[in-house]
Write a protein that holds these residues in place. Structure first.
Motif, PDB file in Angstrom:
ATOM      1  N   HIS A 131       0.863  -1.186   0.000  1.00 58.49           N
ATOM      2  CA  HIS A 131       0.000   0.000   0.000  1.00 58.49           C
ATOM      3  C   HIS A 131       0.897   1.233   0.000  1.00 58.49           C
ATOM      4  O   HIS A 131       1.303   1.706   1.055  1.00 58.49           O
ATOM      5  CB  HIS A 131      -0.922  -0.004   1.213  1.00 58.49           C
ATOM      6  N   VAL A 145      -1.263   6.798  -5.450  1.00 60.00           N
ATOM      7  CA  VAL A 145      -1.359   5.616  -4.605  1.00 60.00           C
ATOM      8  C   VAL A 145      -1.286   4.371  -5.476  1.00 60.00           C
ATOM      9  O   VAL A 145      -1.965   4.285  -6.499  1.00 60.00           O
ATOM     10  CB  VAL A 145      -2.683   5.630  -3.805  1.00 60.00           C
ATOM     11  N   ASN A 147      -1.864   0.459  -4.862  1.00 58.89           N
ATOM     12  CA  ASN A 147      -2.457  -0.439  -3.890  1.00 58.89           C
ATOM     13  C   ASN A 147      -2.400  -1.857  -4.430  1.00 58.89           C
ATOM     14  O   ASN A 147      -3.075  -2.158  -5.404  1.00 58.89           O
ATOM     15  CB  ASN A 147      -3.924   0.004  -3.719  1.00 58.89           C
ATOM     16  N   GLN A 148      -1.584  -2.702  -3.838  1.00 60.38           N
ATOM     17  CA  GLN A 148      -1.399  -4.063  -4.344  1.00 60.38           C
ATOM     18  C   GLN A 148      -1.180  -4.069  -5.854  1.00 60.38           C
ATOM     19  O   GLN A 148      -1.820  -4.814  -6.595  1.00 60.38           O
ATOM     20  CB  GLN A 148      -2.580  -4.937  -3.919  1.00 60.38           C
ATOM     21  N   TYR A 152      -4.404   3.933  -8.078  1.00 57.05           N
ATOM     22  CA  TYR A 152      -5.727   4.457  -7.726  1.00 57.05           C
ATOM     23  C   TYR A 152      -5.962   5.722  -8.551  1.00 57.05           C
ATOM     24  O   TYR A 152      -5.159   6.648  -8.501  1.00 57.05           O
ATOM     25  CB  TYR A 152      -5.777   4.775  -6.228  1.00 57.05           C
ATOM     26  N   TYR A 153      -7.070   5.772  -9.316  1.00 59.43           N
ATOM     27  CA  TYR A 153      -7.313   6.905 -10.198  1.00 59.43           C
ATOM     28  C   TYR A 153      -8.404   7.862  -9.723  1.00 59.43           C
ATOM     29  O   TYR A 153      -8.246   9.061  -9.799  1.00 59.43           O
ATOM     30  CB  TYR A 153      -7.660   6.411 -11.604  1.00 59.43           C
ATOM     31  N   GLY A 154      -9.538   7.323  -9.288  1.00 59.40           N
ATOM     32  CA  GLY A 154     -10.681   8.174  -8.955  1.00 59.40           C
ATOM     33  C   GLY A 154     -11.354   8.721 -10.200  1.00 59.40           C
ATOM     34  O   GLY A 154     -10.900   8.498 -11.335  1.00 59.40           O
ATOM     35  N   TYR A 257      -5.979   6.912   3.202  1.00 64.45           N
ATOM     36  CA  TYR A 257      -5.485   5.830   2.333  1.00 64.45           C
ATOM     37  C   TYR A 257      -4.931   4.631   3.115  1.00 64.45           C
ATOM     38  O   TYR A 257      -4.806   3.545   2.574  1.00 64.45           O
ATOM     39  CB  TYR A 257      -4.349   6.341   1.441  1.00 64.45           C
ATOM     40  N   SER A 258      -4.495   4.846   4.346  1.00 58.91           N
ATOM     41  CA  SER A 258      -3.804   3.810   5.130  1.00 58.91           C
ATOM     42  C   SER A 258      -2.676   3.116   4.347  1.00 58.91           C
ATOM     43  O   SER A 258      -2.748   1.911   4.073  1.00 58.91           O
ATOM     44  CB  SER A 258      -4.790   2.757   5.665  1.00 58.91           C
ATOM     45  N   PRO A 259      -1.628   3.854   4.011  1.00 65.61           N
ATOM     46  CA  PRO A 259      -0.479   3.238   3.337  1.00 65.61           C
ATOM     47  C   PRO A 259       0.421   2.519   4.341  1.00 65.61           C
ATOM     48  O   PRO A 259       0.372   2.806   5.541  1.00 65.61           O
ATOM     49  CB  PRO A 259       0.267   4.451   2.758  1.00 65.61           C
ATOM     50  N   ASP A 260       1.231   1.566   3.844  1.00 67.33           N
ATOM     51  CA  ASP A 260       2.284   1.023   4.721  1.00 67.33           C
ATOM     52  C   ASP A 260       3.654   1.605   4.335  1.00 67.33           C
ATOM     53  O   ASP A 260       4.650   1.343   4.987  1.00 67.33           O
ATOM     54  CB  ASP A 260       2.297  -0.506   4.742  1.00 67.33           C
ATOM     55  N   ARG A 294       2.432   1.120  11.415  1.00 70.26           N
ATOM     56  CA  ARG A 294       2.575   0.268  10.230  1.00 70.26           C
ATOM     57  C   ARG A 294       3.252   0.991   9.069  1.00 70.26           C
ATOM     58  O   ARG A 294       3.290   0.477   7.949  1.00 70.26           O
ATOM     59  CB  ARG A 294       1.228  -0.297   9.804  1.00 70.26           C
TER      60      ARG A 294
END
Lengths: 325, 325
Positions: A131, A145, A147-148, A152-154, A257-260, A294
Motif C-alpha cells: 500500500h 497511490v 495499492n497491491q 488508484y485513479y478516482g 489511504y492507510s499506506p504502509d 505500520r
C-alpha cells in the motif's frame, strides 16, 4: 521480447529509456522537447529517439512489447489522450495513438507523477510494500497511490492532488483558484517564495548577503537548504514550517489511504532531513498510532529514472491486462 | 440458489436479512445481541436466526450461496476474524468460521461501515456511480470508498477513518488518543456534546427550557435539530459549525479520492439540510472546481437496510471471486 520503453515528456526535455522485464533501465537518451514547434514535431522526434534507443541496444521494434509515456497535466489513460498539459500547451492531444502510429508499438500514457510513483512502487524504494503512497515535491506537490500493484485513479483520473488541500494558516493564493493550497508552501517554488517574502519584509538572513552579492540571481529551494546548513534562523524556520505543513497534509492522506509506505521524491525532496524531521514529528502527532506503527517512510531511490521505469512497467502491465481480457 | 443472507451484528441488536441476486431485501428479522453472554451464545443465536429466516421464506440452506456479516471495529476480511470490536467486547474472534460451521454456508465478514457504503453503492443512492465515497455520521464518523465496484481497504484494512483527521479549531480530545479529531464534533455524540457544553457555559437556548422541564433527560442530536427548526440561535450555530467542519473534512477526502458521488448515512444524517447546506458551501469553497463539478451528493436511500444488503451483496461477490481463482 520482454523489453519495454518508458518515456517522460516534460516541458523542457524528453527522456526515453529501454527497460527489461525486471524493471532495470538499460539505456536512456534525453533531448530538448521544443514543444513550441508543435505536437507533430515532438512526436516525430520521439519516433527518432525510439529508433536511436533500439539501434544502440542492437534490437528491433519487434523486440519491444509496449511503450509507456508519462506526461504532465490531466490525462485520460484509457483513451490515451493528453487532455491538458499547460507546460506543453497541449489540449486534447491523442498522444498514445500518435506514438503508436509512428513506431508500430502499442503505446500507453499516464500522468507523470503516477508513473514516477508506480516506478518507485514496483522497482524502487517502495518495492515489496502493498500500500504505497508516493509524493513528489517539485514545482508543485502531487501524490499517487499504488495499492497491491494497482494505481488508484478516482473520477476523471484526478485522485491524489495532495498539493491542493487548503490549510487555513497558509496565506497564498493558488493557481487552481483556491486560497491556501498546500503546494503554495510545500514545493520548491513554495520554499523559495517564503524566503523571498521574508527578505522583502526585512528579515535578516545570510540569504540576503548572497542576493546582494549576486543581484541578478533568484533564490531557490536549494539556497534555503544551504542557508539551513549555515544555521541561518530564517532558513531553519522555513524548513520547519514547510515540513510541519507537509506532515499535516500527509496526516489526512495516511488516515484516508492507510499506506504502509510513503515514498518521497521530486527536486525539493533533496532537502532531505531538513524537511523530513519536522514532517515526521508532525505526522506522528497527527495520526492514530495504529497508522504510524505500520508506516515506513523513505526517500525515492531512482530519482531521475523512476518515471521512465514506471512508465515502461505500467505499459507492460496494461498490455498484459489487455491481452487477457 | 441466487439468495444471499446479510447480517449486521451491532452492540445492541443483530439484524439478519434474505437478499435476492438483484440486491432486493426480501425479509429480515432482528434480535437483541446479548453480547455479554459470550460469542458462542451469539453465534448459536445467529444460527437460529438463519433457520427462522429460511423457514419464513420457504427455502433451505442449500438455496443460500453465501452469508455476509458486518461487525463494528477492526476486521480482517481475508481471514474472517473480528480483530477488535469494543461494543461487542470481542478480540480475535473467528466470526466467519463460527457462522460457517453452524450453518454450512460460506461466510464472509467485513467492517459494518464498509458494508453499509457497499450496499448504497451497489443497490442504493449511489447505484450507477463509479467512484463512491460513503460516510456514516452516527456515534462516530466513518467513511469507505467503493471504486468501480471494489472496496478500498488500505494497509490493515484501516483506510477511510475520516473522523480521525484532526483539525486545529476543534477543542476536544478523542478516544483514539489524538486531539481535535473531526468526529468529536461531526457525529451525533459531537452535536449533543456541543449543545451540552454551551448550556453548561451559560448560553441561552430553548434547549435549556426543555432540559429544565425534564431534568432527568439528556440532550441528543435530534434535540438540536428540533431547536434549529424553532430558530434557536445556539442550535443554528452548532449545525453551521458542524456542517462547515464536515465540509472541510470532505474537502480533503474529495481531493485525495476524487469521488463522483458522496452518499451520506447514519443517524445524524437525519439532520439533513440543517447540516448539508453549510457542508456543501464549505466543500465547494475548499476543493478545486474540477472536483466539485463532477460531484453528486446524496443522502443514503436504504437507511436501516444498507448494511444488510451490502453484506449480502459483498459476500456474493467474494464467493464469485473465490470460485474463479
Amino acid at each position: 521480447m520482454g523489453f519495454t520503453i518508458g518515456m517522460d515528456i516534460g516541458g523542457t526535455n524528453i527522456v526515453c529509456g529501454l527497460v527489461d522485464s525486471e524493471g532495470k533501465l538499460l539505456n536512456k537518451i534525453k533531448r530538448p522537447t521544443e514543444a513550441g514547434l508543435g505536437s507533430g514535431f515532438v512526436f516525430d522526434k520521439i519516433s527518432g529517439m525510439v529508433n536511436e534507443l533500439l539501434a544502440t541496444a542492437g534490437i528491433t521494434h519487434s523486440d519491444v512489447s509496449a511503450i509507456g509515456v508519462g506526461t504532465p497535466g490531466f490525462i485520460d489513460p484509457e483513451k490515451g489522450i493528453t487532455l491538458f498539459a499547460s507546460n506543453l500547451k497541449w489540449t486534447q492531444v491523442p498522444t498514445a495513438e500518435e506514438i503508436r502510429r509512428r513506431t508500430g508499438i502499442p503505446t500507453y500514457i499516464d500522468n507523470d507523477v503516477r508513473m514516477y510513483v508506480y516506478g518507485e512502487a514496483v522497482a524502487g524504494a517502495a518495492r515489496g510494500y502493498d500500500h504505497v503512497l508516493g509524493i513528489t515535491i517539485g514545482t508543485g506537490l502531487a501524490a499517487a497511490v499504488v495499492n497491491q500493484g494497482q494505481l488508484y485513479y478516482g473520477s476523471g483520473y484526478m485522485a491524489g492532488e495532495l498539493g491542493h488541500i487548503p490549510f487555513p494558516e497558509i496565506p497564498y493564493d493558488c493557481g487552481c483558484g483556491l486560497h491556501g493550497c498546500l503546494e503554495t508552501v510545500v514545493s520548491a517554488t513554495g520554499i523559495a517564495r517564503q524566503a523571498k517574502d521574508q527578505l522583502a519584509a526585512g528579515r535578516d538572513s545570510v540569504m540576503r548577503e548572497w542576493m546582494d552579492a549576486d543581484p541578478g540571481s533568484s533564490l531557490t529551494a536549494a539556497d534555503v537548504s544551504k542557508a539551513y546548513d549555515a544555521e541561518d534562523p530564517l532558513a531553519v524556520e522555513i524548513m520547519n514550517y514547510t515540513g510541519r505543513l507537509l506532515g499535516k497534509g500527509l496526516a489526512a492522506a495516511v488516515t484516508l489511504y492507510s499506506p504502509d509506505m510513503i515514498v518521497i521524491g521530486g527536486g525539493a525532496a533533496l532537502a532531505g532531513e531538513r524537511l523530513f524531521a519536522p514532517m515526521r514529528e508532525q505526522l506522528q502527532n497527527s495520526v492514530y498510532s495504529g497508522y504510524w506503527e505500520r508506516l515506513t517512510i523513505a526517500q525515492a531511490q531512482m530519482i531521475d529514472d523512476a518515471g521512465i521505469v514506471g512508465s515502461a512497467m505500467a505499459a507492460g502491465q496494461r498490455l498484459k491486462q489487455a491481452n487477457t481480457v
